[in-house]
Design a protein around this motif. Sequence first.
Motif, PDB file in Angstrom:
ATOM      1  N   THR A   1      25.200 -27.207 -48.336  1.00 17.87           N
ATOM      2  CA  THR A   1      25.441 -25.796 -48.020  1.00 17.87           C
ATOM      3  C   THR A   1      24.991 -25.457 -46.611  1.00 17.87           C
ATOM      4  N   LEU A   2      23.863 -26.024 -46.186  1.00 14.07           N
ATOM      5  CA  LEU A   2      23.329 -25.722 -44.862  1.00 14.07           C
ATOM      6  C   LEU A   2      23.957 -26.578 -43.765  1.00 14.07           C
ATOM      7  N   GLY A   3      24.759 -27.569 -44.132  1.00 10.33           N
ATOM      8  CA  GLY A   3      25.387 -28.433 -43.136  1.00 10.33           C
ATOM      9  C   GLY A   3      24.411 -29.427 -42.523  1.00 10.33           C
ATOM     10  N   LEU A   4      23.481 -29.930 -43.331  1.00  9.86           N
ATOM     11  CA  LEU A   4      22.476 -30.876 -42.853  1.00  9.86           C
ATOM     12  C   LEU A   4      22.695 -32.247 -43.474  1.00  9.86           C
ATOM     13  N   TYR A   5      22.152 -33.262 -42.802  1.00  5.23           N
ATOM     14  CA  TYR A   5      22.222 -34.627 -43.303  1.00  5.23           C
ATOM     15  C   TYR A   5      20.823 -35.218 -43.189  1.00  5.23           C
ATOM     16  N   GLN A   6      20.321 -35.714 -44.317  1.00 10.90           N
ATOM     17  CA  GLN A   6      18.979 -36.296 -44.340  1.00 10.90           C
ATOM     18  C   GLN A   6      19.069 -37.808 -44.521  1.00 10.90           C
ATOM     19  N   GLU A   7      18.206 -38.528 -43.817  1.00 19.42           N
ATOM     20  CA  GLU A   7      18.125 -39.985 -43.941  1.00 19.42           C
ATOM     21  C   GLU A   7      16.665 -40.383 -43.749  1.00 19.42           C
ATOM     22  N   TYR A   8      16.376 -41.670 -43.878  1.00 14.49           N
ATOM     23  CA  TYR A   8      15.025 -42.175 -43.644  1.00 14.49           C
ATOM     24  C   TYR A   8      15.044 -43.127 -42.455  1.00 14.49           C
ATOM     25  N   TYR A   9      13.952 -43.150 -41.739  1.00 16.37           N
ATOM     26  CA  TYR A   9      13.874 -43.945 -40.526  1.00 16.37           C
ATOM     27  C   TYR A   9      13.527 -45.391 -40.869  1.00 16.37           C
ATOM     28  N   TYR A  10      14.468 -46.294 -40.635  1.00 20.85           N
ATOM     29  CA  TYR A  10      14.258 -47.719 -40.781  1.00 20.85           C
ATOM     30  C   TYR A  10      14.330 -48.348 -39.391  1.00 20.85           C
TER      31      TYR A  10
ATOM     32  N   TYR B   1       0.267 -40.417 -36.903  1.00 23.25           N
ATOM     33  CA  TYR B   1       0.166 -40.819 -38.301  1.00 23.25           C
ATOM     34  C   TYR B   1       0.488 -42.309 -38.408  1.00 23.25           C
ATOM     35  N   LYS B   2      -0.423 -43.048 -39.031  1.00 26.07           N
ATOM     36  CA  LYS B   2      -0.277 -44.503 -39.088  1.00 26.07           C
ATOM     37  C   LYS B   2       0.471 -44.969 -40.329  1.00 26.07           C
ATOM     38  N   ASP B   3       0.321 -44.249 -41.454  1.00 23.15           N
ATOM     39  CA  ASP B   3       0.824 -44.751 -42.734  1.00 23.15           C
ATOM     40  C   ASP B   3       2.248 -44.317 -43.056  1.00 23.15           C
ATOM     41  N   LEU B   4       2.913 -43.608 -42.151  1.00 22.72           N
ATOM     42  CA  LEU B   4       4.267 -43.141 -42.424  1.00 22.72           C
ATOM     43  C   LEU B   4       5.268 -44.168 -41.900  1.00 22.72           C
ATOM     44  N   ASP B   5       5.495 -45.218 -42.705  1.00 19.63           N
ATOM     45  CA  ASP B   5       6.338 -46.325 -42.249  1.00 19.63           C
ATOM     46  C   ASP B   5       7.810 -45.929 -42.146  1.00 19.63           C
ATOM     47  N   TYR B   6       8.296 -45.145 -43.114  1.00 22.38           N
ATOM     48  CA  TYR B   6       9.721 -44.786 -43.140  1.00 22.38           C
ATOM     49  C   TYR B   6       9.862 -43.263 -43.286  1.00 22.38           C
ATOM     50  N   PRO B   7       9.523 -42.509 -42.242  1.00 14.86           N
ATOM     51  CA  PRO B   7       9.597 -41.049 -42.335  1.00 14.86           C
ATOM     52  C   PRO B   7      11.033 -40.556 -42.456  1.00 14.86           C
ATOM     53  N   GLY B   8      11.169 -39.357 -43.016  1.00 18.14           N
ATOM     54  CA  GLY B   8      12.485 -38.747 -43.140  1.00 18.14           C
ATOM     55  C   GLY B   8      12.952 -38.194 -41.806  1.00 18.14           C
ATOM     56  N   LEU B   9      14.260 -38.031 -41.672  1.00 18.71           N
ATOM     57  CA  LEU B   9      14.826 -37.494 -40.428  1.00 18.71           C
ATOM     58  C   LEU B   9      16.112 -36.738 -40.727  1.00 18.71           C
ATOM     59  N   PHE B  10      16.465 -35.843 -39.821  1.00 14.54           N
ATOM     60  CA  PHE B  10      17.744 -35.135 -39.864  1.00 14.54           C
ATOM     61  C   PHE B  10      18.646 -35.676 -38.756  1.00 14.54           C
ATOM     62  N   TYR B  11      19.931 -35.715 -39.009  1.00 12.35           N
ATOM     63  CA  TYR B  11      20.869 -36.081 -37.947  1.00 12.35           C
ATOM     64  C   TYR B  11      22.092 -35.161 -38.018  1.00 12.35           C
ATOM     65  N   GLU B  12      22.773 -35.100 -36.890  1.00  9.76           N
ATOM     66  CA  GLU B  12      23.915 -34.196 -36.738  1.00  9.76           C
ATOM     67  C   GLU B  12      23.500 -32.760 -37.042  1.00  9.76           C
ATOM     68  N   ILE B  13      22.547 -32.233 -36.240  1.00  6.30           N
ATOM     69  CA  ILE B  13      22.029 -30.881 -36.469  1.00  6.30           C
ATOM     70  C   ILE B  13      22.525 -29.910 -35.397  1.00  6.30           C
ATOM     71  N   ASP B  14      23.713 -30.157 -34.903  1.00  5.91           N
ATOM     72  CA  ASP B  14      24.253 -29.315 -33.831  1.00  5.91           C
ATOM     73  C   ASP B  14      24.998 -28.089 -34.365  1.00  5.91           C
ATOM     74  N   SER B  15      24.932 -27.855 -35.669  1.00  3.68           N
ATOM     75  CA  SER B  15      25.666 -26.714 -36.230  1.00  3.68           C
ATOM     76  C   SER B  15      25.042 -25.398 -35.772  1.00  3.68           C
ATOM     77  N   VAL B  16      25.820 -24.352 -35.853  1.00  4.46           N
ATOM     78  CA  VAL B  16      25.351 -23.023 -35.449  1.00  4.46           C
ATOM     79  C   VAL B  16      24.264 -22.555 -36.418  1.00  4.46           C
ATOM     80  N   GLY B  17      23.191 -22.015 -35.876  1.00  4.60           N
ATOM     81  CA  GLY B  17      22.106 -21.496 -36.703  1.00  4.60           C
ATOM     82  C   GLY B  17      21.045 -22.511 -37.038  1.00  4.60           C
ATOM     83  N   ILE B  18      21.205 -23.777 -36.617  1.00  2.68           N
ATOM     84  CA  ILE B  18      20.223 -24.822 -36.888  1.00  2.68           C
ATOM     85  C   ILE B  18      19.554 -25.214 -35.573  1.00  2.68           C
ATOM     86  N   SER B  19      18.241 -25.185 -35.544  1.00  7.65           N
ATOM     87  CA  SER B  19      17.505 -25.564 -34.342  1.00  7.65           C
ATOM     88  C   SER B  19      16.360 -26.505 -34.695  1.00  7.65           C
ATOM     89  N   ARG B  20      16.031 -27.377 -33.772  1.00 14.55           N
ATOM     90  CA  ARG B  20      14.978 -28.364 -33.987  1.00 14.55           C
ATOM     91  C   ARG B  20      13.604 -27.710 -33.748  1.00 14.55           C
TER      92      ARG B  20
END
Length: 403
Positions: free
Chosen positions: A128-137, A162-181
């Motif tokens: 609904t928000l036009g977001l894509y979530q993935e994990y950092y490998y 942070y040392k223990d966050l081996d595979y943190p989550g991330l957003f990609y393709e966040i160029d939609s209107v109303g979404i800011s980093r």
Amino acid sequence: MRSTGKLGITLLVLTFLTIALVDLTRDKQIDWTRTYDQREKMPYGLFFTRTELPKILGDKEVKVHDFNAMNYPDLKNFLRGKENGSLVYIVDGMYDGKEAIKELLAYVERGGEVFISTNSLPLDLLDTLGLYQEYYYPQDFNEVIDFEDRPFMLTDGSTAFYKDLDYPGLFYEIDSVGISRVGYFKAEDREIPNFVEVKRKKGRFLLHLEPLMFTNYYMLKQQNYNYAASALKLLSRREVFWYDALAKSNDSARTPLRVLLQNDGLRQAWYILLFGLLLFLLFRSKREQIAIPIVEPEKNLSKEFAKTIATLYYESGNPGNLVQKKIEYFLYDLRVNFLLDTLALEEPSFSKQLAAKTGVPLADCIQIITLVIKYRKITATTDRELIDVNKQIEEFKNKANIL
């Protein structure tokens, strides 16, 4: 009657002595369970953050409440008339249904504010928000696995490591209107977003992809505290509602037995008392059992058998055959323990992969792989070579912690 009283007193004294002995000798292990529970003081609980939240937002005179509206009807009723407030979710994963997600969206569009820090956002909300979530490998970014501290930053300049966050989550393709980093982490000189603001009509979502940053373990470190506090200060409403998944279960009936089972010392005393009463009943009944002869179990001679077979095989077999089997078992260990493709054994990158996964120096990895390649193709060897191959393989397995 007199003997019964003496026995009862003796059991009572033994109970207290046993409780004292258990408390003095038990090893209190640290519980690293990721509960994200605001009542827990364990490393990955949220007691400190929940307690500190009014202080973090104190300059706004914010009122903080707890709520436990999980399903659609409860959530709809709870959100009615609270458009001037902020909802805070710090959970391992959000698994709300479609109707509950629609209600959250409607709440935000009416002017509400929702802060979510989780490892997994609902697909319905992301779509609904036009977001894509993935994990950092690291391998997907052509980066070597890095066990050092990774920097996480907010756009206001707050930085934490942070040392223990081996595979943190991330957003990609966040160029939609109303979404800011709002926040990101660095990897190979790239700024990868993991915290975004999504505006929806009159309100907004603040979506963060690492709830561990708000747990007791990290919040007690000054730099990490500053990062988390800066993230929470983005809440702009005067009334905050903290999501507490266990609120209802903790408001249930509190029986005396429940109090006993919640406290470690009382729980141990209760079990010991029950055991003592059971012993008392056994002695009091004065029943005698017929003696049962002890039947010794047959001895386990597996080791002796294996030793005998190995000796016979060594004396009558071919050392070259033993070398081949030793090498094949070693490669099997690499496949099982480190998921390495031994078909690529002779490729230059294999030794680097082996070093990265085992933690053994690269020079030692190159040496053992060279040895394996050499003797894998030789069928005739001497006893001295067999001993040398076995010694080098066992030394490498010890370094790599291969049992």
